[in-house]
Design an enzyme around this catalytic site. Structure first.
Site, PDB file in Angstrom:
ATOM      1  N   ALA A  21      98.759  27.272  20.937  1.00 41.64           N
ATOM      2  CA  ALA A  21     100.045  28.545  21.980  1.00 41.64           C
ATOM      3  C   ALA A  21     100.728  27.789  23.490  1.00 41.64           C
ATOM      4  O   ALA A  21      99.912  27.208  23.799  1.00 41.64           O
ATOM      5  CB  ALA A  21      99.105  29.629  22.140  1.00 41.64           C
ATOM      6  N   PRO A  22     101.385  28.534  23.027  1.00 46.80           N
ATOM      7  CA  PRO A  22     102.403  28.978  22.705  1.00 46.80           C
ATOM      8  C   PRO A  22     103.339  28.755  21.101  1.00 46.80           C
ATOM      9  O   PRO A  22     103.808  29.206  20.523  1.00 46.80           O
ATOM     10  CB  PRO A  22     103.661  30.000  23.403  1.00 46.80           C
ATOM     11  CG  PRO A  22     103.996  28.653  24.421  1.00 46.80           C
ATOM     12  CD  PRO A  22     102.233  27.936  24.381  1.00 46.80           C
ATOM     13  N   GLY A  23     103.161  27.647  20.949  1.00 44.78           N
ATOM     14  CA  GLY A  23     103.414  27.436  19.685  1.00 44.78           C
ATOM     15  C   GLY A  23     104.777  25.949  19.653  1.00 44.78           C
ATOM     16  O   GLY A  23     105.054  25.702  18.223  1.00 44.78           O
ATOM     17  N   LYS A  25     104.728  22.847  20.559  1.00 45.75           N
ATOM     18  CA  LYS A  25     104.651  21.574  19.552  1.00 45.75           C
ATOM     19  C   LYS A  25     104.565  21.807  18.125  1.00 45.75           C
ATOM     20  O   LYS A  25     104.716  21.627  17.131  1.00 45.75           O
ATOM     21  CB  LYS A  25     104.092  21.356  20.074  1.00 45.75           C
ATOM     22  CG  LYS A  25     104.000  20.312  21.369  1.00 45.75           C
ATOM     23  CD  LYS A  25     103.417  19.642  22.366  1.00 45.75           C
ATOM     24  CE  LYS A  25     103.803  19.519  24.395  1.00 45.75           C
ATOM     25  NZ  LYS A  25     103.532  20.462  24.230  1.00 45.75           N
ATOM     26  N   ASP A  51      94.512  28.441  18.596  1.00 46.10           N
ATOM     27  CA  ASP A  51      94.333  28.463  19.657  1.00 46.10           C
ATOM     28  C   ASP A  51      93.208  29.187  20.722  1.00 46.10           C
ATOM     29  O   ASP A  51      92.675  30.439  19.479  1.00 46.10           O
ATOM     30  CB  ASP A  51      95.410  29.347  20.339  1.00 46.10           C
ATOM     31  CG  ASP A  51      95.809  29.048  22.016  1.00 46.10           C
ATOM     32  OD1 ASP A  51      96.675  28.105  22.455  1.00 46.10           O
ATOM     33  OD2 ASP A  51      94.590  29.481  22.536  1.00 46.10           O
ATOM     34  N   ASP A 128      96.669  18.418  22.650  1.00 45.13           N
ATOM     35  CA  ASP A 128      97.608  19.192  23.572  1.00 45.13           C
ATOM     36  C   ASP A 128      96.742  20.383  24.903  1.00 45.13           C
ATOM     37  O   ASP A 128      97.308  21.063  24.785  1.00 45.13           O
ATOM     38  CB  ASP A 128      99.210  19.905  23.168  1.00 45.13           C
ATOM     39  CG  ASP A 128      99.649  19.924  24.701  1.00 45.13           C
ATOM     40  OD1 ASP A 128      99.882  19.244  25.597  1.00 45.13           O
ATOM     41  OD2 ASP A 128     100.663  21.109  24.351  1.00 45.13           O
ATOM     42  N   CYS A 181      99.756  17.860  30.760  1.00 46.00           N
ATOM     43  CA  CYS A 181     101.498  18.420  31.478  1.00 46.00           C
ATOM     44  C   CYS A 181     100.931  18.132  32.882  1.00 46.00           C
ATOM     45  O   CYS A 181     100.955  18.487  33.898  1.00 46.00           O
ATOM     46  CB  CYS A 181     101.867  19.642  30.834  1.00 46.00           C
ATOM     47  SG  CYS A 181     101.199  20.860  31.096  1.00 46.00           S
TER      48      CYS A 181
HETATM   49  C1  LIG Z   1      99.014  23.085  27.137  1.00 48.04           C
HETATM   50  S1  LIG Z   1      98.832  25.157  26.638  1.00 48.04           S
HETATM   51  C2  LIG Z   1      99.732  24.379  24.983  1.00 48.04           C
HETATM   52  C3  LIG Z   1     100.571  24.235  25.007  1.00 48.04           C
HETATM   53  C4  LIG Z   1     100.915  23.990  23.015  1.00 48.04           C
HETATM   54  N1  LIG Z   1     100.721  23.014  22.882  1.00 48.04           N
HETATM   55  C5  LIG Z   1     102.779  24.413  22.719  1.00 48.04           C
HETATM   56  O1  LIG Z   1     103.970  22.836  23.273  1.00 48.04           O
HETATM   57  O2  LIG Z   1     103.267  25.416  23.182  1.00 48.04           O
HETATM   58  C6  LIG Z   1      97.035  25.214  26.867  1.00 48.04           C
HETATM   59  C7  LIG Z   1      96.176  26.060  25.396  1.00 48.04           C
HETATM   60  O3  LIG Z   1      94.837  25.660  25.362  1.00 48.04           O
HETATM   61  C8  LIG Z   1      94.579  27.003  24.794  1.00 48.04           C
HETATM   62  N2  LIG Z   1      92.777  27.020  25.369  1.00 48.04           N
HETATM   63  C9  LIG Z   1      92.148  26.277  26.635  1.00 48.04           C
HETATM   64  N3  LIG Z   1      91.355  25.934  26.153  1.00 48.04           N
HETATM   65  C10 LIG Z   1      90.492  26.197  24.341  1.00 48.04           C
HETATM   66  C11 LIG Z   1      89.902  25.891  24.219  1.00 48.04           C
HETATM   67  N4  LIG Z   1      88.548  25.615  23.903  1.00 48.04           N
HETATM   68  N5  LIG Z   1      90.355  25.234  22.373  1.00 48.04           N
HETATM   69  C12 LIG Z   1      91.486  25.341  22.239  1.00 48.04           C
HETATM   70  N6  LIG Z   1      92.472  25.853  22.791  1.00 48.04           N
HETATM   71  C13 LIG Z   1      92.329  26.667  24.177  1.00 48.04           C
HETATM   72  C14 LIG Z   1      95.080  28.229  25.558  1.00 48.04           C
HETATM   73  O4  LIG Z   1      95.279  28.928  25.726  1.00 48.04           O
HETATM   74  C15 LIG Z   1      96.829  27.391  26.045  1.00 48.04           C
HETATM   75  O5  LIG Z   1      97.190  27.624  24.995  1.00 48.04           O
END
Ligand SMILES: C[S@@+](CC[C@H](N)C(=O)[O-])C[C@H]1O[C@@H](n2cnc3c(N)ncnc32)[C@H](O)[C@@H]1O
Length: 684
Positions: A21-23, A25, A51, A128, A181
């Site tokens: 999320a938010p998606g 990628k 997520d 990510d 990031c």
């Molecule tokens: C850096 S963001 C991802 C951005 C996403 N890849 C994009 O390009 O839109 C990190 C995400 O990891 C989720 N997150 C945090 N801890 C997590 C976990 N233990 N397992 C899965 N998702 C997790 C968060 O809710 C957040 O949406």
């Protein structure tokens, strides 16, 4: 965005986006899966987008829906515990839910590569991970105000867990991209080094210097220091024992300090100093302070080729700052690759307790499920704001079995309350009104499927059975039917067979919707949903009709019109020939060869009444289409023109028809507007 570009995704790949999320990628990954769809067979690949945060899963669903793909499953799991879909004792079979000829003697789809023994392995995995986000400060300056060192240090453990689980779920030969990031080595190179250390030779850190040559990148660091409580620490041996629970040996370039044979790379250090020069002036509370450097300056250097990682710096090409590492799994992970002895020698006191039980469980057998659990069972000071991750308590050491899902599976949780606290479960699944999980049933009602197939003349080449799913078991009350690709169907089947370990929040492309209240006048109870139309259109042989530009424009403008309002006599004749009910009107602009290329065709779902034709798309969508195709302005500007053009009696005829009892009732299920002739069309 860059990280997915290093995954080398092909249309037949099974891809897992672990923290999706938010998606943005995920959307890219779906585009890659579908890149050949226009000119070749549909993709056989799959994207599983996961997520942990239910609310953010909403964003993810919204984002993936834009792609109108039947090849995506959205799930809600802690990535570090993403289920492996291996055989479990609670497995529930749905043997009738797929056509028999689609199954081989083992009860699997032919050529299936996912099965209960091996579980679900992916060709490509994107990690990510949640991070401190310090690379995004230019675009999100607020992060700087809230930033402190604890963010990165607190996330390090989770980042390793997620990456390790990714390795476990990766097929041999597959690629995994780890990205953040952030520019903090604790979240980046330290994680990469630790993952490589744990995986032994099963993982190769790829040199991708020849890929995307136009991308300016800096090499990953091989040496760095860790900052804690206002002190720069160069080696784990200098960590105060009271801090050993928070500052882990894996945060340093080389756990095994005895093996140090390489001298400090001055250049690397200076890069790091440059990056962190600002932070040198601040303590954890972001206040200026005098720096205290740890006494023992045995700077470590990693023995892994971490310079193969990519650091993207904002000022190099006016981007955010981010980090990428690209791995290839070259052999199955074996438990003995990370031996007990090795673990004991290299890890700190707290980690020791956690890792030993895992490593002694299986000595030589393949141990894919274990990798992700090495660090489970320790308190975590994850920063929730930046990571989007709820602060959580992991499973107890006792619960680290090869059934990861024990900790996450909603079905199993009740019977295993010790393994995951109720409050933790609730936090993941019950944010807002939505429980986070949608039931999934394969549609087995053959007479219903047959009625749809015959009404729309769906070709044999487009199989519906085994691909249609619903949210309710009771077909008499069914409102919507969703289509899933074969790849998604395989995974759903596997999920059933292995006890529904996977918590699915969204799957399937809405393809049919029940015709509310129109069953008595229509031979088929289901109309085509606009999301599913592009998929179905090339396979339809009935209820299709082509309209000239002029008539198409008229239809979009007035939304419902009597047959007599249309100009083209051929179109009117075809309208009469249609069976009353849902039909599809295709724009025939004379430019496309509609028969051979449906990819650029404009088509809309409509309702063929007794003597009028109305749109089955929402008013807003019609207005957008009108403006896109014909550059037309607002609907109210356009309407008088259209009506004048069309027929002086348009409004009155339509109105009479409605009053005469033609069923044009509200199309609320998909948000379509009920045609209102009193408002939309002036009477003659
Ligand atoms: C850096 S963001 C991802 C951005 C996403 N890849 C994009 O390009 O839109 C990190 C995400 O990891 C989720 N997150 C945090 N801890 C997590 C976990 N233990 N397992 C899965 N998702 C997790 C968060 O809710 C957040 O949406």
């Amino acid at each position: 965005m860059v990280p997915p570009l290093f995954l080398d995704v092909q249309p037949d790949h099974f891809v897992l986006d672990m923290c999706a999320a938010p998606g943005s990628k995920t959307f890219q990954l779906l585009e890659m899966i579908h890149m050949n769809d226009k000119h070749g067979p549909p993709s056989t690949g799959l994207v599983v987008a996961n997520d942990v945060d239910v609310q953010r899963c909403h964003l993810l669903i919204h984002q993936t829906k834009r792609m109108c793909s039947p090849n995506v499953i959205v799930t809600n799991h802690e990535a570090q515990h993403f289920p492996g879909l291996k055989k479990g004792k609670d497995a529930t079979l749905q043997p009738d839910s797929v056509p028999e000829n689609a199954l081989n003697s083992n009860g699997d789809f032919e050529n299936v590569e996912v099965n209960e023994e091996r579980g679900l392995l992916f060709d490509r995995i994107l990690c990510d991970v949640p991070c401190s986000g310090d690379g995004t400060i230019r675009k999100a300056p607020d992060i700087w105000k809230k930033w402190n060192l604890g963010h990165a240090n607190g996330l390090h453990r989770l980042q390793i867990q997620i990456a390790m689980r990714g390795v476990a779920l990766l097929r041999v030969g597959g690629r995994l991209v780890y990205s953040t990031c952030s520019l903090n080595p604790v979240e980046n190179e330290a994680v990469v080094g630790e993952v490589m250390r744990r995986c032994g030779g099963c993982l190769e850190l790829l040199d991708v210097s020849s890929e995307l040559p136009e991308l300016k990148r800096r090499p990953g660091l091989k040496t760095w220091k860790v900052r804690d409580k206002g002190v720069w620490i160069s080696s784990f041996k200098n960590v105060n024992k009271h801090r050993a629970g928070s500052i882990l040996s894996s945060m340093f370039p080389n756990r095994n300090v005895e093996d140090q044979s390489v001298s400090v790379d001055e250049e690397q250090l200076s890069v790091q100093e440059e990056i962190f020069s600002e932070s040198l002036e601040l303590n954890e509370d972001n206040e200026p302070q005098n720096l205290e450097i740890a006494e023992n300056e045995d700077d470590e250097i990693s023995s892994f080729p971490l310079d193969r990682c990519l650091r993207i710096l904002p000022h190099d090409q006016d981007t955010g700052g981010f980090f990428i590492a690209v791995f290839k799994k070259v052999s199955p992970f074996k438990a003995d690759q990370f031996s007990r002895q090795h673990a004991k020698r290299q890890i700190g006191p707290k980690e020791d307790l956690r890792e030993v039980p895992v490593n002694i469980r299986r000595d030589t057998e393949e141990c894919e499920d274990l990798v992700g659990s090495h660090l489970d069972g320790n308190e975590s000071n994850i920063n929730q704001e930046h990571s989007g991750t709820p602060i959580k308590k992991e499973c107890d050491v006792e619960s680290i079995t090869d059934q990861y899902t024990v900790c996450n599976n909603s079905k199993q949780t009740d019977s295993a309350p010790k393994m995951q606290s109720k409050s933790n479960q609730a936090r993941h699944q019950q944010q807002g009104n939505w429980k986070g999980v949608d039931p999934v049933f394969f549609l087995n009602d053959q007479s219903l499927i047959d009625s749809i197939v015959s009404f729309y003349g769906i070709k044999d080449t487009f199989t519906l059975r085994g691909h249609l799913i619903t949210r309710s078991e009771d077909t008499s009350r069914l409102k919507r039917i969703y289509y899933v690709s074969e790849s998604a169907a395989k995974v759903l089947q596997l999920n059933f067979r292995t006890g529904e370990q996977m918590k699915i929040t969204s799957v399937g492309l809405k393809i049919f919707e029940r015709q509310g209240g129109k069953e008595n006048i229509c031979q088929c109870a289901f109309r085509i949903a606009s999301e599913g139309l592009p998929l179905l259109l090339p396979h339809m042989t009935r209820q299709l009709i082509r309209a000239s530009k002029e008539d198409f424009k008229l239809l979009l403008s007035v939304k419902a019109a009597p047959f007599t309002a249309f100009k083209d006599a051929g179109f009117v004749t075809s309208l009469h020939a249609l069976v009353p009910g849902c039909c599809v009107v295709i724009l025939d602009d004379g430019q496309n060869d509609i028969q051979s290329d449906y990819s650029s065709v404009t088509a809309i779902g409509c309702w063929r009444g007794r003597s009028n034709l109305s749109l089955l798309i929402p008013k807003e969508e019609a207005a957008q289409l009108l403006s896109r195709l014909f550059g037309a302005g607002r609907e109210d500007e356009l309407l008088p023109l259209m009506v004048e053009d069309a027929s002086p009696t348009l409004g009155s005829i339509a109105k009479n028809e409605v009053e005469g009892g033609e069923a044009l009732e509200g199309l609320s299920e998909n948000g379509c507007q009920e045609p209102n002739f009193d408002k939309s069309a002036p009477t003659a």
